[in-house]
Design a protein around this motif. Structure first.
Motif, PDB file in Angstrom:
ATOM      1  N   ASP A 199      19.325   8.631 -15.118  1.00 32.13           N
ATOM      2  CA  ASP A 199      18.010   9.230 -15.353  1.00 32.13           C
ATOM      3  C   ASP A 199      16.923   8.177 -15.501  1.00 32.13           C
ATOM      4  O   ASP A 199      16.235   8.101 -16.535  1.00 32.13           O
ATOM      5  N   VAL A 200      16.771   7.366 -14.469  1.00 30.90           N
ATOM      6  CA  VAL A 200      15.660   6.409 -14.373  1.00 30.90           C
ATOM      7  C   VAL A 200      15.239   6.333 -12.909  1.00 30.90           C
ATOM      8  O   VAL A 200      16.034   6.660 -12.019  1.00 30.90           O
ATOM      9  N   PRO A 201      14.014   5.914 -12.619  1.00 34.65           N
ATOM     10  CA  PRO A 201      13.579   5.767 -11.228  1.00 34.65           C
ATOM     11  C   PRO A 201      14.436   4.750 -10.477  1.00 34.65           C
ATOM     12  O   PRO A 201      15.016   3.837 -11.083  1.00 34.65           O
ATOM     13  N   VAL A 202      14.477   4.870  -9.157  1.00 36.39           N
ATOM     14  CA  VAL A 202      15.311   3.984  -8.351  1.00 36.39           C
ATOM     15  C   VAL A 202      14.916   2.524  -8.518  1.00 36.39           C
ATOM     16  O   VAL A 202      15.779   1.632  -8.535  1.00 36.39           O
ATOM     17  N   SER A 203      13.625   2.251  -8.654  1.00 37.31           N
ATOM     18  CA  SER A 203      13.186   0.861  -8.806  1.00 37.31           C
ATOM     19  C   SER A 203      13.698   0.262 -10.115  1.00 37.31           C
ATOM     20  O   SER A 203      14.055  -0.917 -10.173  1.00 37.31           O
ATOM     21  N   THR A 204      13.762   1.076 -11.160  1.00 39.14           N
ATOM     22  CA  THR A 204      14.265   0.601 -12.455  1.00 39.14           C
ATOM     23  C   THR A 204      15.750   0.285 -12.378  1.00 39.14           C
ATOM     24  O   THR A 204      16.209  -0.760 -12.852  1.00 39.14           O
ATOM     25  N   ALA A 205      16.524   1.197 -11.792  1.00 36.34           N
ATOM     26  CA  ALA A 205      17.971   0.984 -11.659  1.00 36.34           C
ATOM     27  C   ALA A 205      18.259  -0.241 -10.804  1.00 36.34           C
ATOM     28  O   ALA A 205      19.099  -1.086 -11.151  1.00 36.34           O
ATOM     29  N   TYR A 206      17.559  -0.354  -9.680  1.00 38.66           N
ATOM     30  CA  TYR A 206      17.784  -1.485  -8.786  1.00 38.66           C
ATOM     31  C   TYR A 206      17.391  -2.801  -9.446  1.00 38.66           C
ATOM     32  O   TYR A 206      18.139  -3.786  -9.402  1.00 38.66           O
ATOM     33  N   ASN A 207      16.222  -2.833 -10.054  1.00 35.43           N
ATOM     34  CA  ASN A 207      15.751  -4.062 -10.691  1.00 35.43           C
ATOM     35  C   ASN A 207      16.749  -4.563 -11.736  1.00 35.43           C
ATOM     36  O   ASN A 207      17.034  -5.763 -11.823  1.00 35.43           O
ATOM     37  N   GLN A 208      17.282  -3.636 -12.533  1.00 38.61           N
ATOM     38  CA  GLN A 208      18.234  -4.044 -13.556  1.00 38.61           C
ATOM     39  C   GLN A 208      19.501  -4.612 -12.926  1.00 38.61           C
ATOM     40  O   GLN A 208      20.069  -5.579 -13.425  1.00 38.61           O
ATOM     41  N   TRP A 209      19.941  -4.039 -11.805  1.00 42.35           N
ATOM     42  CA  TRP A 209      21.172  -4.512 -11.168  1.00 42.35           C
ATOM     43  C   TRP A 209      20.993  -5.908 -10.570  1.00 42.35           C
ATOM     44  O   TRP A 209      21.961  -6.626 -10.372  1.00 42.35           O
ATOM     45  N   THR A 210      19.765  -6.318 -10.303  1.00 46.65           N
ATOM     46  CA  THR A 210      19.539  -7.669  -9.785  1.00 46.65           C
ATOM     47  C   THR A 210      19.637  -8.732 -10.879  1.00 46.65           C
ATOM     48  O   THR A 210      19.648  -9.932 -10.576  1.00 46.65           O
ATOM     49  N   GLN A 211      19.720  -8.295 -12.130  1.00 47.56           N
ATOM     50  CA  GLN A 211      19.835  -9.230 -13.252  1.00 47.56           C
ATOM     51  C   GLN A 211      21.315  -9.516 -13.503  1.00 47.56           C
ATOM     52  O   GLN A 211      21.909  -9.108 -14.498  1.00 47.56           O
ATOM     53  N   PHE A 212      21.922 -10.265 -12.572  1.00 50.09           N
ATOM     54  CA  PHE A 212      23.363 -10.473 -12.557  1.00 50.09           C
ATOM     55  C   PHE A 212      23.902 -11.102 -13.841  1.00 50.09           C
ATOM     56  O   PHE A 212      25.003 -10.785 -14.283  1.00 50.09           O
TER      57      PHE A 212
END
Length: 243
Positions: free
Chosen positions: A12-25
């Motif tokens: 339950d978050v926007p796609v940009s939020t989910a993606y951005n967090q996943w880039t923080q390896f």
């Protein structure tokens, strides 16, 4: 023999939020079970330290393709053989679908037993659930990288993209509990599996040094299998009945 895992979840978050967090390896250890450290060497290279099916591993991975809000694909370049991709798709203004596709090659008796028991598959599913909890509780990403990594391949990378790691086990050591747990699982499975010998269609059986291990072998709690007395008695009892 390699194993493929496919898991998905909605957050339950926007796609940009989910993606951005996943880039923080480097923050993966906060929600990925068994991952001890991820060090980002540059925009395309990562160094991992993790425990897979009871075996501690280190490996390097390369980002093969990265498209903001859509996809991150990788393959190992040394150590544990694995490759895959994570896909992001919007489900509306504030909801996102995340799909993880992973292929790996288990090495050694402990990892093979863990593979047959579905440990990595359950871990992947748990990681996605923990990510969901992590990002929904925060409500926003801790950071983000919006750059592109142009790839030459189409689709999801498999272990063929990690061919250089085939004979590179990348082990940093096996814990005593992992070795004991693996031995106990093999011993406990020995009796039930002995009847499978010579069966041509036993697709759910793997062979390790003439010991047959079945997928539904009993799983004992870690504190139990770590007990040397339990392990020795289980092994001795299994061997006695298997002769």
């Amino acid at each position: 023999m390699t194993t493929k895992v496919e898991k998905s979840i909605e957050v339950d978050v926007p796609v940009s939020t989910a993606y951005n967090q996943w880039t923080q390896f480097e923050e993966f250890p906060q929600f990925m079970d068994g991952v001890e450290q991820v060090h980002q060497l540059d925009n395309k290279r990562l160094h991992w330290v993790a425990e897979i099916a009871g075996v501690k591993r280190e490996w390097d991975a390369k980002i093969l393709e990265q498209v903001p809000d859509e996809k991150i694909a990788w393959a190992a370049t040394s150590g544990a053989t694995n490759a895959g991709a994570v896909y992001f798709a919007p489900l509306g203004a504030g909801r996102t679908s995340i799909r993880l596709s992973l292929e790996y090659d288990p090495k050694g008796i402990v990892e093979n037993v863990g593979d047959k028991l579905g440990i990595v598959e359950r871990t992947a599913e748990g990681d996605l659930k923990r990510f969901k909890t992590f990002i929904e509780k925060r409500g926003s990403e801790t950071g983000g990288w919006r750059g592109d990594v142009k790839g030459t391949m189409v689709g999801t990378p498999g272990v063929e993209q990690a061919a250089s790691t085939k004979d590179d086990k990348g082990k940093a050591g096996v814990s005593g509990k992992a070795m004991v747990a693996g031995a106990a699982a093999v011993a406990a499975a020995g009796v039930a599996a002995s009847k499978m010998k010579g069966k041509k269609d036993a697709d759910d059986v793997i062979v390790v040094d003439e010991t047959y291990v079945v997928a539904d072998a009993p799983v004992y709690p870690a504190d139990v299998v770590a007990d040397e007395k339990f392990t020795s008695e289980t092994t001795r009892s299994s061997k006695g009945r298997n002769r």
